[in-house]
Each structure stands twice: as C-alpha cells, then as structure tokens.
Design a protein around this motif. Structure first.
Motif, PDB file in Angstrom:
ATOM      1  N   ALA A  63       0.824  -1.218   0.000  1.00  0.00           N
ATOM      2  CA  ALA A  63       0.000   0.000   0.000  1.00  0.00           C
ATOM      3  C   ALA A  63       0.857   1.266   0.000  1.00  0.00           C
ATOM      4  O   ALA A  63       0.559   2.219  -0.735  1.00  0.00           O
ATOM      5  CB  ALA A  63      -0.933  -0.001   1.201  1.00  0.00           C
ATOM      6  N   GLU A  64       1.932   1.257   0.784  1.00  0.00           N
ATOM      7  CA  GLU A  64       2.766   2.447   0.872  1.00  0.00           C
ATOM      8  C   GLU A  64       3.409   2.753  -0.483  1.00  0.00           C
ATOM      9  O   GLU A  64       3.431   3.893  -0.943  1.00  0.00           O
ATOM     10  CB  GLU A  64       3.834   2.224   1.971  1.00  0.00           C
ATOM     11  N   GLY A  65       3.947   1.693  -1.129  1.00  0.00           N
ATOM     12  CA  GLY A  65       4.580   1.859  -2.445  1.00  0.00           C
ATOM     13  C   GLY A  65       3.571   2.323  -3.495  1.00  0.00           C
ATOM     14  O   GLY A  65       3.859   3.209  -4.310  1.00  0.00           O
ATOM     15  N   LEU A  91      -6.691  -1.625  -1.914  1.00  0.00           N
ATOM     16  CA  LEU A  91      -7.822  -0.906  -1.308  1.00  0.00           C
ATOM     17  C   LEU A  91      -7.326   0.199  -0.383  1.00  0.00           C
ATOM     18  O   LEU A  91      -7.826   1.327  -0.414  1.00  0.00           O
ATOM     19  CB  LEU A  91      -8.702  -1.868  -0.494  1.00  0.00           C
ATOM     20  N   VAL A  92      -6.296  -0.135   0.426  1.00  0.00           N
ATOM     21  CA  VAL A  92      -5.748   0.847   1.372  1.00  0.00           C
ATOM     22  C   VAL A  92      -5.168   2.034   0.598  1.00  0.00           C
ATOM     23  O   VAL A  92      -5.425   3.205   0.923  1.00  0.00           O
ATOM     24  CB  VAL A  92      -4.663   0.187   2.273  1.00  0.00           C
ATOM     25  N   ALA A  93      -4.399   1.712  -0.454  1.00  0.00           N
ATOM     26  CA  ALA A  93      -3.778   2.774  -1.263  1.00  0.00           C
ATOM     27  C   ALA A  93      -4.851   3.617  -1.950  1.00  0.00           C
ATOM     28  O   ALA A  93      -4.737   4.854  -2.031  1.00  0.00           O
ATOM     29  CB  ALA A  93      -2.838   2.164  -2.298  1.00  0.00           C
ATOM     30  N   THR A  94      -5.913   2.971  -2.412  1.00  0.00           N
ATOM     31  CA  THR A  94      -7.003   3.692  -3.094  1.00  0.00           C
ATOM     32  C   THR A  94      -7.647   4.699  -2.143  1.00  0.00           C
ATOM     33  O   THR A  94      -7.851   5.871  -2.479  1.00  0.00           O
ATOM     34  CB  THR A  94      -8.057   2.698  -3.634  1.00  0.00           C
ATOM     35  N   ARG A  95      -7.948   4.241  -0.944  1.00  0.00           N
ATOM     36  CA  ARG A  95      -8.556   5.139   0.050  1.00  0.00           C
ATOM     37  C   ARG A  95      -7.645   6.336   0.321  1.00  0.00           C
ATOM     38  O   ARG A  95      -8.072   7.490   0.285  1.00  0.00           O
ATOM     39  CB  ARG A  95      -8.857   4.340   1.332  1.00  0.00           C
TER      40      ARG A  95
END
Ligand code: E4P
Length: 214
Positions: A63-65, A91-95
């Motif tokens: 997610a961080e990348g 999903l985390v990155a999208t949010r």
C-alpha cells in the motif's frame, strides 16, 4: 457510451484522437513495456495528446509503495488516473489516494464483491476484465452489467470500464448493457468501423454517379 483506447502506442492514440471519438486511454504494464520508452515521459505525452483521462498503473504491491507511485504519477498531468490492481493493499492505497483527490481506476476486477469494495474505497473507475473471464468459461458481461447496476442502485460516484475487450461483439454487449465505458484495443476500433455493405454501397453510388455524368 464512452470509448477509451486500451494502448500505450502513440501512433494508435493519435489516429484514434484524430477520429474525434476517443474519450480517454487506459494503459497497463504489459502495454507500456511493448513501447520501450520511459514510462513517465510516455504518460505525459499520451496526456498531452488525449487531454482526457489516461490510466497509468502502479507496479508496487504494498500500500505504501502504491501510494507513493500514485502520487508521482498523478503529478505528471491533471489527466492521469492512477490504476491500482485489486488487492487488500490496493484498497488501502485507493482510500489514501482518493483522500488526496487522486482519481483511481481499480483494475483486475473479477467479481461483484471486489467491485463493491473498490467503490467503497473511493475508486472513480472500476475495470471488470470481461475477456479474461470469458476465457475461463465465465460470462464476463454478466459481471460488467452487475457492476453497472450496483453502482446505479447504491449511487456510487464511479464509472464501469468494460476492459479486456476481445472483439466487436463485446462492444455491442457493452452498448446493450448500458456500460459507462469500453476500453478497446485499436484493432477493435478499426473492426467496429468496417462493414462490407458500406464499401459495396459506396462503390455502387460512385459507379451510378459516373454513368450519369459521363
Ligand atoms: C484494461 O485496462 C486492461 O489494460 C486491458 O483491457 C487488459 O486486457 P487483456 O486481457 O486483453 O490483456
């Protein structure tokens, strides 16, 4: 229905844009790799030609990348839509990216459950891959249609991109099912324009014109 071109090839994109019927472009790492060009420069060039949404995909799996790459890609142009593969990390990155006003296209969607989660994460677009589902004996358009109905019934601010389009009949399915967008390889756009009766009709009109005016 909007038509996107599913290519990273500049010649194809220019030809499509010249036709005046292209509403955006989607790329993926496979399509970009074929062009053997610097990724960010290529994305910039495509955005300058298309002046409409251009999806550019992240490579990171965490997610961080994805978040970091997403911010970098979105800084290339206002037209960049960051493409993120559907995973829990995605999903985390999208949010996080949507909170920064970055538009997201969640890609590699193969089920209605994935589509719902992508919408809830704030994706602006979701891309069900109809052709790849057909390849394994499923009904790709059933998924695209269900995604479209779900978005309408819950009022998500998200558009469906029917992706992995393999033939003109897929485009007809997209039209009949009121899908927001179909992203097409250039070859399919060409096939959509062709009909033997159009060619025969033009030939006959010109023949009759010549006969009457000779
Ligand atoms: C969509 O955004 C993808 O780039 C694409 O449609 C993938 O299609 P394929 O299954 O033909 O690789």
């Amino acid at each position: 229905m909007k038509i996107f071109l599913d290519t990273a090839n500049i010649d194809e994109i220019k030809k499509g844009v010249d036709l005046g019927i292209i509403d955006g472009v989607t790329t993926n790492p496979t399509l970009v790799a074929k062009e053997k060009k610097d990724f960010k420069k290529l994305v910039k060039e495509i955005c300058e030609i298309v002046k409409a949404p251009v999806s550019a995909e992240v490579i990171s799996l965490d997610a961080e990348g994805m978040y970091r790459e997403g911010l970098e890609l979105s800084s290339i142009s206002e037209h960049v839509v960051v493409k993120i593969p559907f995973t829990p990390e995605g999903l985390v990155a999208t949010r996080k990216l949507t909170e920064k006003d970055v538009s997201i296209n969640m890609t590699l969607i193969f089920s209605l459950n994935q589509a719902l989660l992508a919408c809830k994460a704030g994706a602006r677009y979701i891309s069900p891959f109809v052709g790849r589902l057909d390849d394994i004996g499923h009904n790709g358009f059933e998924l695209a249609k269900n995604c479209q109905e779900m978005i309408l019934s819950y009022g998500f601010d998200c558009e469906v991109i029917a992706a992995s389009i393999r033939h003109p009949q897929h485009v007809i399915e997209a039209i009949k099912n009121n899908i927001d967008i179909a992203t097409l390889p250039f070859s399919i756009l060409i096939q959509m324009m062709k009909h033997p009766l159009t060619d025969i009709g033009i030939e006959k009109f010109l023949e009759d014109w010549k006969k009457a005016n000779s």
